[in-house]
Design a protein around this motif. Structure first.
Motif, PDB file in Angstrom:
ATOM      1  N   ASN A 322     -82.217 -88.500  44.585  1.00 19.74           N
ATOM      2  CA  ASN A 322     -82.160 -89.790  45.383  1.00 19.74           C
ATOM      3  C   ASN A 322     -80.729 -89.731  46.277  1.00 19.74           C
ATOM      4  O   ASN A 322     -80.700 -90.097  47.184  1.00 19.74           O
ATOM      5  N   THR A 323     -79.761 -88.905  45.644  1.00 16.97           N
ATOM      6  CA  THR A 323     -78.621 -88.857  46.477  1.00 16.97           C
ATOM      7  C   THR A 323     -78.645 -87.767  47.498  1.00 16.97           C
ATOM      8  O   THR A 323     -78.280 -88.278  48.753  1.00 16.97           O
ATOM      9  N   GLN A 324     -79.585 -86.735  47.174  1.00 22.22           N
ATOM     10  CA  GLN A 324     -79.786 -85.787  48.493  1.00 22.22           C
ATOM     11  C   GLN A 324     -80.544 -86.509  49.479  1.00 22.22           C
ATOM     12  O   GLN A 324     -80.389 -86.401  50.592  1.00 22.22           O
ATOM     13  N   LEU A 325     -81.441 -87.443  49.108  1.00 25.69           N
ATOM     14  CA  LEU A 325     -82.239 -88.125  50.149  1.00 25.69           C
ATOM     15  C   LEU A 325     -81.566 -89.007  51.103  1.00 25.69           C
ATOM     16  O   LEU A 325     -81.587 -88.987  52.157  1.00 25.69           O
ATOM     17  N   ILE A 326     -80.408 -89.587  50.457  1.00 25.86           N
ATOM     18  CA  ILE A 326     -79.586 -90.630  51.337  1.00 25.86           C
ATOM     19  C   ILE A 326     -78.409 -90.098  51.887  1.00 25.86           C
ATOM     20  O   ILE A 326     -77.799 -90.724  52.783  1.00 25.86           O
ATOM     21  N   GLN A 327     -78.053 -88.810  51.414  1.00 31.70           N
ATOM     22  CA  GLN A 327     -76.535 -88.473  51.653  1.00 31.70           C
ATOM     23  C   GLN A 327     -76.681 -88.193  53.197  1.00 31.70           C
ATOM     24  O   GLN A 327     -75.192 -88.244  53.828  1.00 31.70           O
ATOM     25  N   ALA A 328     -77.492 -88.025  54.115  1.00 33.70           N
ATOM     26  CA  ALA A 328     -77.334 -87.782  55.532  1.00 33.70           C
ATOM     27  C   ALA A 328     -77.128 -88.998  56.378  1.00 33.70           C
ATOM     28  O   ALA A 328     -77.057 -88.769  57.488  1.00 33.70           O
ATOM     29  N   ILE A 329     -77.409 -90.138  55.647  1.00 31.55           N
ATOM     30  CA  ILE A 329     -77.573 -91.226  56.402  1.00 31.55           C
ATOM     31  C   ILE A 329     -76.245 -91.902  56.830  1.00 31.55           C
ATOM     32  O   ILE A 329     -75.104 -91.857  56.381  1.00 31.55           O
ATOM     33  N   PRO A 330     -76.091 -92.143  58.206  1.00 31.56           N
ATOM     34  CA  PRO A 330     -74.806 -92.412  58.705  1.00 31.56           C
ATOM     35  C   PRO A 330     -74.284 -93.647  58.317  1.00 31.56           C
ATOM     36  O   PRO A 330     -75.413 -94.572  57.921  1.00 31.56           O
ATOM     37  N   ASN A 331     -73.185 -93.959  58.007  1.00 26.69           N
ATOM     38  CA  ASN A 331     -72.476 -95.412  57.663  1.00 26.69           C
ATOM     39  C   ASN A 331     -73.216 -95.596  56.344  1.00 26.69           C
ATOM     40  O   ASN A 331     -73.578 -96.835  56.270  1.00 26.69           O
ATOM     41  N   LEU A 332     -73.231 -94.863  55.427  1.00 26.30           N
ATOM     42  CA  LEU A 332     -73.765 -95.092  54.205  1.00 26.30           C
ATOM     43  C   LEU A 332     -73.397 -96.191  53.333  1.00 26.30           C
ATOM     44  O   LEU A 332     -72.062 -95.933  53.092  1.00 26.30           O
ATOM     45  N   LYS A 333     -74.311 -97.210  52.967  1.00 30.00           N
ATOM     46  CA  LYS A 333     -73.719 -98.325  52.301  1.00 30.00           C
ATOM     47  C   LYS A 333     -74.431 -98.195  50.808  1.00 30.00           C
ATOM     48  O   LYS A 333     -75.651 -98.235  50.860  1.00 30.00           O
ATOM     49  N   ILE A 334     -73.743 -97.822  49.624  1.00 33.89           N
ATOM     50  CA  ILE A 334     -74.241 -97.679  48.454  1.00 33.89           C
ATOM     51  C   ILE A 334     -73.759 -98.636  47.361  1.00 33.89           C
ATOM     52  O   ILE A 334     -72.770 -99.038  47.202  1.00 33.89           O
ATOM     53  N   LEU A 335     -74.872 -99.240  46.548  1.00 31.72           N
ATOM     54  CA  LEU A 335     -74.439-100.153  45.581  1.00 31.72           C
ATOM     55  C   LEU A 335     -75.058 -99.179  43.797  1.00 31.72           C
ATOM     56  O   LEU A 335     -76.334 -98.922  43.895  1.00 31.72           O
ATOM     57  N   ILE A 336     -74.407 -98.712  43.167  1.00 29.91           N
ATOM     58  CA  ILE A 336     -74.658 -98.009  42.101  1.00 29.91           C
ATOM     59  C   ILE A 336     -74.569 -99.059  40.718  1.00 29.91           C
ATOM     60  O   ILE A 336     -73.485 -99.609  40.784  1.00 29.91           O
ATOM     61  N   ALA A 337     -75.515 -99.199  40.142  1.00 32.49           N
ATOM     62  CA  ALA A 337     -75.857-100.246  39.210  1.00 32.49           C
ATOM     63  C   ALA A 337     -76.254 -99.405  37.859  1.00 32.49           C
ATOM     64  O   ALA A 337     -77.178 -99.070  37.717  1.00 32.49           O
ATOM     65  N   ILE A 338     -75.062 -99.192  36.820  1.00 33.75           N
ATOM     66  CA  ILE A 338     -75.427 -98.321  35.579  1.00 33.75           C
ATOM     67  C   ILE A 338     -75.354 -99.516  34.580  1.00 33.75           C
ATOM     68  O   ILE A 338     -74.267 -99.791  34.227  1.00 33.75           O
ATOM     69  N   ASN A 339     -76.581 -99.696  33.812  1.00 33.93           N
ATOM     70  CA  ASN A 339     -76.504-100.388  32.622  1.00 33.93           C
ATOM     71  C   ASN A 339     -76.729 -99.365  31.366  1.00 33.93           C
ATOM     72  O   ASN A 339     -77.060 -98.264  31.712  1.00 33.93           O
TER      73      ASN A 339
END
Lengths: 436, 265
Positions: A322-339
């Motif tokens: 999933n990180t590979q998938l989104i890493q090239a997207i410009p102005n990337l906004k990420i929310l990582i939620a680890i339970n």
């Protein structure tokens, strides 16, 4: 005798499901099956025996998406199929579903069922399931503390296949751990594969055994394109049974090469049960991502709307893909939620096996960490980045959604990488309930 | 003076479970931030070890089969050099399976006992019948006094370091420390550690350390990471007066205290 004994059990289960739902203590996908499974273990076979055709999907990643894709194909073919609720893939989840779908006399009218089954559960219930088809998507390292070791998982599935001589088997040919699972077994096997040059994207383990002649039955994907809107397009060709199969320009609303595997497995199973290629193509076109697997939810306040694309992460393999998938997207906004609840895996060490260093190449607009282990995630990112961007961290998912919404512009997309229970909680906070 | 450290990662290809690479990530990054040159060399099966080439050894845990392969290779190609190094005070850290492997004997998943690497006098046995389940869960320990005493004096300024170590354990083997020279790394505050009755966690002999903590271990215990780096420096440069600059470890210690505050039994 069982015809009589089943009646109070089914009534009890239905009342219990209702109570669980009304009191909002859960979705009722586990408890009835758990109690009935313990007190009256014969009920599972009793209900399963009424369904003539059963298909099983297992493997560490992609079970839910494969199941959802196949269900969409089967329904496009105007057939009905019983499925277990998303992620409810232990025997209790399957039993709960059967109890829910039977009438109060304990009769089930479905002619076919499609279950995703957790890897460790399969050998224990495969004899009751008597599946006609078993598909194995892949064998990545899953939640570290669920079984301890991937070798054991491999043995579980092999044992299950040995107990199912009647089943036709669909295997991922590119995953060395999976491709050898049917060695020496009498079963009919169909292998699915991607073009060789793409295999470096996948964290497969082990060494591929050198095969001397091509498999009799196989389905291969080619001309794969991932579009900017993160849909995937590809063609397939191969042979299933005695019939050649070719489908051009299939488009699926799921991002990433790994979903092409899931589609291949769904296409192969659909071909095995004799659904026509044009119906398969239409079925995949109709498919909507299983929840949390690329699904987009919109959050609106007044005239402002922000899209949240949920990309479930439950192990290093999924996190990397999933990180590979989104890493090239410009102005990337990420929310990582680890339970770190049981369903997520209580050990978060796997965050350190995930190769988040590739985010150094990305143009990051914002990163938010949340969930019970938000601080662990923040720490992982501190060690991944050469220059640490500003990171906002709070355990509360409610806060995280509000914060990401407030700091986003109208029309923005936030990429959400949640573990399983964090994903459920986020959907709930955004007004999406569990599937019926 | 520019310091430099050589780290050797033992068997990363075979012993790579449970996020223990995080320990390498932590050592590398912290050396970078502390302005210490740092090189990492991998020694796999088939590679010969040479003495006096390494300042810190690290070894994680692996699956049963891999651990067996490793023992044989270790005795063939590495034992002599690494044993001499560790007897001379070179730093060695083993985590979980790696920790068990370091001893004289350890057990396989099926309960069979096997010869270990033999660089620290510990033994790991299968749990007796009274123990039903694996030791799994968050683990919190109180660092032994001597180690903590040194640790709190390794920085160039006074720091309020936590006395605790935190991590996540997942093992069935029960480890006993066999002689006076081998001390527990910590007293167990929550969780199990070396044995099911949960009194001590990990071990230390000279600068050889073993721990059951994944999580990963060193990122969430930056004082421990720095301590290993400091021990390696004072040995290599033969100068006990070396002090480490204090890094901003607020994110590390927030993650650390979160475990202590929320997961203590």
């Amino acid at each position: 005798m069982k015809q009589i004994a089943i009646v109070p059990i089914v009534i009890f289960a239905k009342i219990l499901t209702w109570i669980v739902k009304v009191t909002k203590r859960g979705s009722g996908t586990a408890l009835p099956g758990l109690i009935v499974g313990r007190r009256a273990p014969w009920v599972l076979s009793y209900l399963l025996e009424q369904i003539p055709h059963i298909i099983v999907v297992t493997g560490t990643n992609g079970k839910t998406t494969t199941q959802t894709m196949l269900r969409s194909i089967i329904e496009t073919d105007n057939q009905v199929v019983l499925t277990n609720a998303t992620g409810a893939n232990l025997s209790r989840g399957i039993l709960s579903e059967l109890l829910k779908r039977s009438n109060i006399l304990g009769k089930i009218s479905f002619k076919s069922a499609l279950f995703e089954v957790e890897e460790g559960t399969l050998p224990r219930i495969v004899a009751q399931l008597k599946p006609e088809i078993i598909a194995v998507t892949n064998l990545y390292r899953d939640q570290l503390d669920a079984y301890g070791e991937i070798d054991i998982t491999e043995k579980y599935i092999r044992t299950a296949l040995e107990k199912a001589p009647q089943a036709r088997i669909v295997l991922n040919q590119d995953d060395p751990r999976v491709s050898k699972l049917a060695q020496g077994l009498p079963n009919e096997v169909v292998y699915v594969s991607l073009p060789e040059e793409l295999l470096t994207h996948f964290p497969y383990e082990g060494i591929q055994s050198k095969k001397t002649k091509p498999h009799k039955q196989s389905v291969k994907a080619k001309s794969i394109q991932i579009h900017e809107d993160l849909t995937s397009e590809f063609s397939v060709e191969g042979k299933v049974g005695d019939n050649p199969i070719t489908i051009e320009d299939i488009r699926i609303a799921s991002p990433g090469f790994f979903h092409v595997y899931n589609a291949l497995v769904a296409i192969t199973i659909a071909s095995l049960i004799k659904i026509k290629p044009e119906t398969i193509k239409a079925g995949l076109q109709n498919f909507e991502p299983a929840f949390g697997r690329g699904e987009v939810i919109m959050k609106k306040e007044g005239t402002k709307a922000v899209h949240y694309r949920l990309l479930l992460v439950k192990n290093p393999a999924g996190f990397n893909l999933n990180t590979q998938l989104i890493q090239a997207i410009p102005n990337l906004k990420i929310l990582i939620a680890i339970n770190d609840n049981t369903a997520d895996g209580t050990d978060v060490s796997w965050l350190w096996d995930s190769k988040l260093e590739i985010l150094n190449e990305s143009s990051i607009s914002s990163i938010t960490c949340s969930g019970t282990r938000a601080k662990d995630m923040h720490l992982r990112l501190k060690y991944a980045f050469n220059i640490l961007p500003e990171i906002h961290t709070d355990e509360s998912l409610d806060w995280a959604l509000q914060h990401t919404f407030e700091t986003a512009k109208h029309g923005d997309t936030i990429f959400v990488l949640p573990t399983y229970t964090a994903m459920l909680e986020i959907r709930k906070l955004m007004g999406r309930q569990l599937e019926e | 003076m520019q310091y430099e450290l050589a780290i050797t990662h033992l068997y990363p290809e075979n012993l790579n479970l449970y996020g223990d690479t995080g320990n390498l990530i932590a050592l590398k990054r912290r050396c970078e931030w502390l302005d210490i040159g740092c090189s990492v060399k991998n020694l796999e099966i088939g590679d010969k070890a040479n003495k006096d080439k390494t300042d810190i050894y690290f070894m994680g845990g692996g699956q049963d089969n891999d651990q067996l392969k490793v023992v044989e290779d270790f005795h063939d190609l590495k034992y002599k050099a690494i044993k001499e190094d560790t007897e001379n005070g070179v730093v060695f850290l083993g985590v979980c399976g790696g920790y068990q492997l370091m001893g004289h004997s350890f057990i396989m998943g099926d309960g069979k006992s096997t010869r270990g690497l033999g660089i620290i006098n510990i033994d790991t046995k299968a749990p007796g019948k009274e123990v039903k389940e694996r030791c799994i869960g968050n683990l919190i320990g109180e660092i032994n006094e001597q180690t903590y005493f040194e640790m709190s004096r390794m920085y160039d300024q006074d720091r309020d370091l936590p006395r605790t170590l935190v991590g996540f354990e997942n093992h069935s083997g029960q480890t006993t420390l066999n002689d006076e020279q081998v001390k527990p790394l910590a007293q167990t505050l929550s969780g199990f550690g070396n044995t099911h009755n949960g009194k001590t966690e990990g071990a230390r002999y000279k600068n050889v350390f073993g721990s059951y903590m994944h999580g990963s271990f060193l990122p969430k215990n930056p004082h421990m990471a720095d301590y290993l780096i400091w021990l390696a420096l004072i040995r290599k440069y033969n100068d006990r007066s070396i002090k480490l600059p204090s890094l901003d470890d607020s994110i590390e210690f927030e993650a650390h205290s979160y475990i202590v505050d929320n997961y203590a039994a």
